[in-house]
Write a protein that holds these residues in place. Structure first.
Motif, PDB file in Angstrom:
ATOM      1  N   LEU A 138      -4.971  12.137  12.680  1.00 28.42           N
ATOM      2  CA  LEU A 138      -5.707  12.994  11.746  1.00 28.42           C
ATOM      3  C   LEU A 138      -4.767  13.794  10.827  1.00 28.42           C
ATOM      4  O   LEU A 138      -5.042  13.901   9.621  1.00 28.42           O
ATOM      5  CB  LEU A 138      -6.695  13.897  12.488  1.00 28.42           C
ATOM      6  N   PRO A 139      -3.648  14.339  11.339  1.00 27.98           N
ATOM      7  CA  PRO A 139      -2.670  14.932  10.407  1.00 27.98           C
ATOM      8  C   PRO A 139      -2.223  13.945   9.324  1.00 27.98           C
ATOM      9  O   PRO A 139      -1.998  14.338   8.169  1.00 27.98           O
ATOM     10  CB  PRO A 139      -1.493  15.319  11.312  1.00 27.98           C
ATOM     11  N   GLN A 140      -2.112  12.651   9.658  1.00 30.66           N
ATOM     12  CA  GLN A 140      -1.748  11.655   8.645  1.00 30.66           C
ATOM     13  C   GLN A 140      -2.701  11.718   7.459  1.00 30.66           C
ATOM     14  O   GLN A 140      -2.293  11.629   6.306  1.00 30.66           O
ATOM     15  CB  GLN A 140      -1.810  10.232   9.234  1.00 30.66           C
ATOM     16  N   VAL A 141      -3.998  11.840   7.765  1.00 35.55           N
ATOM     17  CA  VAL A 141      -5.014  11.872   6.704  1.00 35.55           C
ATOM     18  C   VAL A 141      -4.803  13.106   5.814  1.00 35.55           C
ATOM     19  O   VAL A 141      -4.821  13.019   4.583  1.00 35.55           O
ATOM     20  CB  VAL A 141      -6.433  11.886   7.310  1.00 35.55           C
ATOM     21  N   THR A 142      -4.550  14.255   6.446  1.00 38.30           N
ATOM     22  CA  THR A 142      -4.345  15.489   5.686  1.00 38.30           C
ATOM     23  C   THR A 142      -3.081  15.396   4.826  1.00 38.30           C
ATOM     24  O   THR A 142      -3.097  15.768   3.647  1.00 38.30           O
ATOM     25  CB  THR A 142      -4.231  16.683   6.662  1.00 38.30           C
ATOM     26  N   PHE A 143      -2.000  14.888   5.420  1.00 34.09           N
ATOM     27  CA  PHE A 143      -0.754  14.731   4.653  1.00 34.09           C
ATOM     28  C   PHE A 143      -0.955  13.757   3.499  1.00 34.09           C
ATOM     29  O   PHE A 143      -0.305  13.864   2.462  1.00 34.09           O
ATOM     30  CB  PHE A 143       0.380  14.224   5.557  1.00 34.09           C
ATOM     31  N   GLY A 144      -1.847  12.792   3.699  1.00 30.78           N
ATOM     32  CA  GLY A 144      -2.096  11.783   2.664  1.00 30.78           C
ATOM     33  C   GLY A 144      -2.568  12.407   1.362  1.00 30.78           C
ATOM     34  O   GLY A 144      -2.236  11.927   0.278  1.00 30.78           O
ATOM     35  N   ILE A 145      -3.317  13.496   1.459  1.00 24.52           N
ATOM     36  CA  ILE A 145      -3.782  14.184   0.248  1.00 24.52           C
ATOM     37  C   ILE A 145      -2.593  14.797  -0.488  1.00 24.52           C
ATOM     38  O   ILE A 145      -2.437  14.609  -1.702  1.00 24.52           O
ATOM     39  CB  ILE A 145      -4.825  15.261   0.606  1.00 24.52           C
ATOM     40  N   ALA A 146      -1.720  15.500   0.253  1.00 22.45           N
ATOM     41  CA  ALA A 146      -0.551  16.148  -0.374  1.00 22.45           C
ATOM     42  C   ALA A 146       0.374  15.113  -1.005  1.00 22.45           C
ATOM     43  O   ALA A 146       0.900  15.313  -2.110  1.00 22.45           O
ATOM     44  CB  ALA A 146       0.200  16.976   0.660  1.00 22.45           C
ATOM     45  N   HIS A 166       0.890  -1.161   0.000  1.00 25.07           N
ATOM     46  CA  HIS A 166       0.000   0.000   0.000  1.00 25.07           C
ATOM     47  C   HIS A 166       0.932   1.217   0.000  1.00 25.07           C
ATOM     48  O   HIS A 166       1.105   1.892   1.011  1.00 25.07           O
ATOM     49  CB  HIS A 166      -0.890  -0.043   1.242  1.00 25.07           C
ATOM     50  N   PRO A 167       1.578   1.457  -1.173  1.00 24.75           N
ATOM     51  CA  PRO A 167       2.693   2.420  -1.191  1.00 24.75           C
ATOM     52  C   PRO A 167       2.332   3.848  -0.805  1.00 24.75           C
ATOM     53  O   PRO A 167       3.121   4.503  -0.139  1.00 24.75           O
ATOM     54  CB  PRO A 167       3.202   2.354  -2.633  1.00 24.75           C
ATOM     55  N   THR A 168       1.132   4.358  -1.180  1.00 25.63           N
ATOM     56  CA  THR A 168       0.849   5.751  -0.814  1.00 25.63           C
ATOM     57  C   THR A 168       0.621   5.882   0.699  1.00 25.63           C
ATOM     58  O   THR A 168       0.921   6.922   1.273  1.00 25.63           O
ATOM     59  CB  THR A 168      -0.357   6.345  -1.584  1.00 25.63           C
ATOM     60  N   GLN A 169       0.117   4.810   1.337  1.00 21.25           N
ATOM     61  CA  GLN A 169       0.003   4.841   2.797  1.00 21.25           C
ATOM     62  C   GLN A 169       1.405   4.895   3.417  1.00 21.25           C
ATOM     63  O   GLN A 169       1.661   5.682   4.324  1.00 21.25           O
ATOM     64  CB  GLN A 169      -0.767   3.615   3.311  1.00 21.25           C
ATOM     65  N   GLY A 170       2.306   4.063   2.891  1.00 25.23           N
ATOM     66  CA  GLY A 170       3.683   4.075   3.381  1.00 25.23           C
ATOM     67  C   GLY A 170       4.317   5.444   3.205  1.00 25.23           C
ATOM     68  O   GLY A 170       5.001   5.951   4.094  1.00 25.23           O
ATOM     69  N   LEU A 171       4.064   6.074   2.062  1.00 22.80           N
ATOM     70  CA  LEU A 171       4.644   7.395   1.793  1.00 22.80           C
ATOM     71  C   LEU A 171       4.085   8.463   2.728  1.00 22.80           C
ATOM     72  O   LEU A 171       4.822   9.316   3.220  1.00 22.80           O
ATOM     73  CB  LEU A 171       4.372   7.803   0.334  1.00 22.80           C
ATOM     74  N   LEU A 172       2.778   8.416   2.973  1.00 22.83           N
ATOM     75  CA  LEU A 172       2.208   9.445   3.862  1.00 22.83           C
ATOM     76  C   LEU A 172       2.690   9.230   5.287  1.00 22.83           C
ATOM     77  O   LEU A 172       2.871  10.196   6.040  1.00 22.83           O
ATOM     78  CB  LEU A 172       0.675   9.491   3.751  1.00 22.83           C
ATOM     79  N   ASP A 173       2.953   7.968   5.645  1.00 27.55           N
ATOM     80  CA  ASP A 173       3.537   7.700   6.964  1.00 27.55           C
ATOM     81  C   ASP A 173       4.942   8.292   7.047  1.00 27.55           C
ATOM     82  O   ASP A 173       5.321   8.885   8.057  1.00 27.55           O
ATOM     83  CB  ASP A 173       3.581   6.192   7.229  1.00 27.55           C
ATOM     84  N   MET A 174       5.739   8.131   5.970  1.00 29.96           N
ATOM     85  CA  MET A 174       7.092   8.686   5.953  1.00 29.96           C
ATOM     86  C   MET A 174       7.038  10.207   6.014  1.00 29.96           C
ATOM     87  O   MET A 174       7.832  10.846   6.683  1.00 29.96           O
ATOM     88  CB  MET A 174       7.854   8.265   4.677  1.00 29.96           C
ATOM     89  N   TYR A 175       6.063  10.796   5.309  1.00 30.55           N
ATOM     90  CA  TYR A 175       5.917  12.251   5.320  1.00 30.55           C
ATOM     91  C   TYR A 175       5.604  12.725   6.752  1.00 30.55           C
ATOM     92  O   TYR A 175       6.155  13.705   7.239  1.00 30.55           O
ATOM     93  CB  TYR A 175       4.802  12.685   4.362  1.00 30.55           C
TER      94      TYR A 175
END
Lengths: 167, 319
Positions: free
Chosen positions: B299-307, B149-158
């Motif tokens: 919740l910030p994770q969710v917001t960063f996920g969009i970016a 689930h690469p975009t989840q992994g990326l938003l976690d890294m962000y």
């Protein structure tokens, strides 16, 4: 190699032109990177009341599809209310006008400014769009080699110089 | 070897997995996401980058948050988004996955966002586009089976970079059902590539894959030992719907031993952050006092996920 004008002399000329037209309602927006440095200096010298805005127009460029994103994107920052403001857009060098077009589009996504003027240190001519600066430090008499970028550079001590760089 | 994720110039062609993605590309995605976080604060929350592009959301498996954030990301980039409700469509009438893809290509698709219960489905699509020479169409894996689930992994890294800056000084624990988690696999791959010196996984033996030591992580079967002095706690959801057979007694039993409570969190560093990919099972893997507490950045994770999804789409769109 053509003789390039001294950036500090042009800066002084620009301030002289702009000063009579600046008031409490004026806001400055610099375009990354050279325009942002220039705008920072102008902001201080002209005693602008609103905080300085900076924008990276990469996302609005018309050659985005062909060139892609350059790796060093900056975060745009408009720390004042755009609605009804009198904005002066600042760039170091005006050339084809495409960067200015992109910047205008971006500005309007923050609200509806009352007016937008353009201030540049150098106009190197050869416009491809109907764009004209209200404030301009210097207009080059002859066109430069179009493969070369004319841009502002900032030294560690903050001194600004114009440089011609092979694209 | 042909890496299906990169084009001939070494640029991102598809985003299928974080495993095997070079560090400079991972970092470039995180860097590109940075300026996108500001777009949400504008009067007009839109950039013209993907104007006129058609992005198809192909969700063969249910998802609300991931599909919604992909849709918001695409719309903020001015793309046209088409959501295919695949569960009620031609797949049920017997059409194969690749026939569906060919049909959407004939509708001038520019990008597919794919979620599928089978591991490897997005790869299959990417390979198909490669063989049919549709190099102008991009695939983003939005979760495939137990794989990635690469975009989840990326938003976690962000998120980690946002709160902790330097990856090379961190101790990070991933807690819970690692066995069934595609999120954990993507997280471990990215954390390792970005140079995190100590990645721990914590959970019951029955929910741990057998090949974990190959991934270079430290395995713990005790919460208090595993959470000691960590900088980041990454909780996983207990994957009820993926559970085959009696691997676990009950949600309540699980919570007693593996649920993140304020008491267990107390052994982590005082400034540790708590992450969760959602949706949360309160009282199963996480206590409400932690989920709503000051250390949670869920919740910030969710917001960063969009970016982050905007960054991936804009990079694919320009390559």
């Amino acid at each position: 190699m053509p003789q390039l004008p001294d950036a500090n002399t042009l800066f002084a000329a620009l301030i002289e032109q702009m000063a009579p037209h600046v008031n409490d309602d004026t806001a400055l927006v610099g375009i990354y990177t050279g325009g942002a440095w220039l705008a920072e200096r102008l902001h201080e010298a002209l005693g602008i009341r609103h905080p300085l805005g900076t924008i990276d127009v990469s996302f609005y460029r018309d050659d985005y599809g062909a060139k892609g994103l350059h790796p060093q994107l900056r975060r745009s920052d408009i720390p004042f209310d755009m609605e009804g403001r009198s904005v002066i857009l600042v760039d170091d060098v005006l050339f084809t006008g495409r960067t200015t077009r992109a910047a205008l589009n971006e500005l309007f996504d923050y609200g509806r400014p009352a007016r937008v003027d353009l201030a540049v240190l150098v106009d190197r001519g050869e416009r491809q769009l109907p764009i004209y600066p209200r404030f301009c430090g210097h207009t080059l008499a002859a066109p430069l080699n179009e493969k070369q970028n004319l841009q502002l550079e900032k030294a560690d001590n903050g001194n600004l110089t114009l440089r011609l760089i092979d694209a | 070897m042909h890496n299906p994720q990169l084009n001939a110039h070494g640029e991102l062609q598809h985003l299928l997995s974080l495993d095997g993605l070079p560090r400079d590309i991972l970092t470039a995605i995180l860097d590109t996401a940075e300026p996108f976080t500001e777009v949400a604060e504008r009067e007009i929350k839109k950039l013209p980058i993907l104007r006129g592009k058609s992005i198809f959301n192909l969700f063969f498996e249910n998802s609300t948050r991931t599909r919604t954030t992909f849709e918001i990301a695409a719309k903020r980039l001015s793309a046209d988004v088409i959501n295919l409700n695949v569960a009620t469509s031609s797949t049920n009438k017997g059409e194969t996955l690749l026939d569906t893809v060919d049909n959407l290509c004939a509708m001038q698709a520019d990008m597919f966002v794919v979620r599928h219960a089978s591991s490897g489905a997005p790869y299959l699509i990417a390979e198909h586009l490669h063989t049919t020479k549709r190099h102008d169409i991009h695939v983003i894996n939005a979760g495939d089976g137990r794989h990635a689930h690469p975009t989840q992994g990326l938003l976690d890294m962000y998120t980690i970079r946002h709160y902790k800056q330097d990856f090379t000084k961190l101790v990070i624990a991933i807690v819970g059902d690692v066995l069934h988690s595609r999120v954990a696999r993507s997280q471990i791959a990215a954390l390792t590539t970005l140079g995190v010196p100590e990645v721990r996984v914590i959970g019951p033996k029955t929910l741990m894959p057998t090949d974990l030591d190959k991934l270079g992580v430290r395995v713990f079967h005790d919460m208090r030992e595993g959470l000691r002095d960590v900088d980041v706690v990454m909780m996983l959801r207990l994957q009820n719907e993926r559970m085959n057979g009696p691997l676990l007694p009950s949600g309540q039993e699980f919570f007693k031993v593996w649920g993140l409570t304020p008491e267990k969190l107390a052994v982590a560093r005082p400034d540790a952050i708590v992450m969760h990919p959602g949706p949360m099972n309160r009282g199963v893997e996480i206590d409400s006092a932690v989920a709503d507490g000051s250390q949670a950045v869920i919740l910030p994770q969710v917001t960063f996920g969009i970016a982050v999804r905007m960054a991936v789409m804009s990079m694919l769109g320009s390559n």
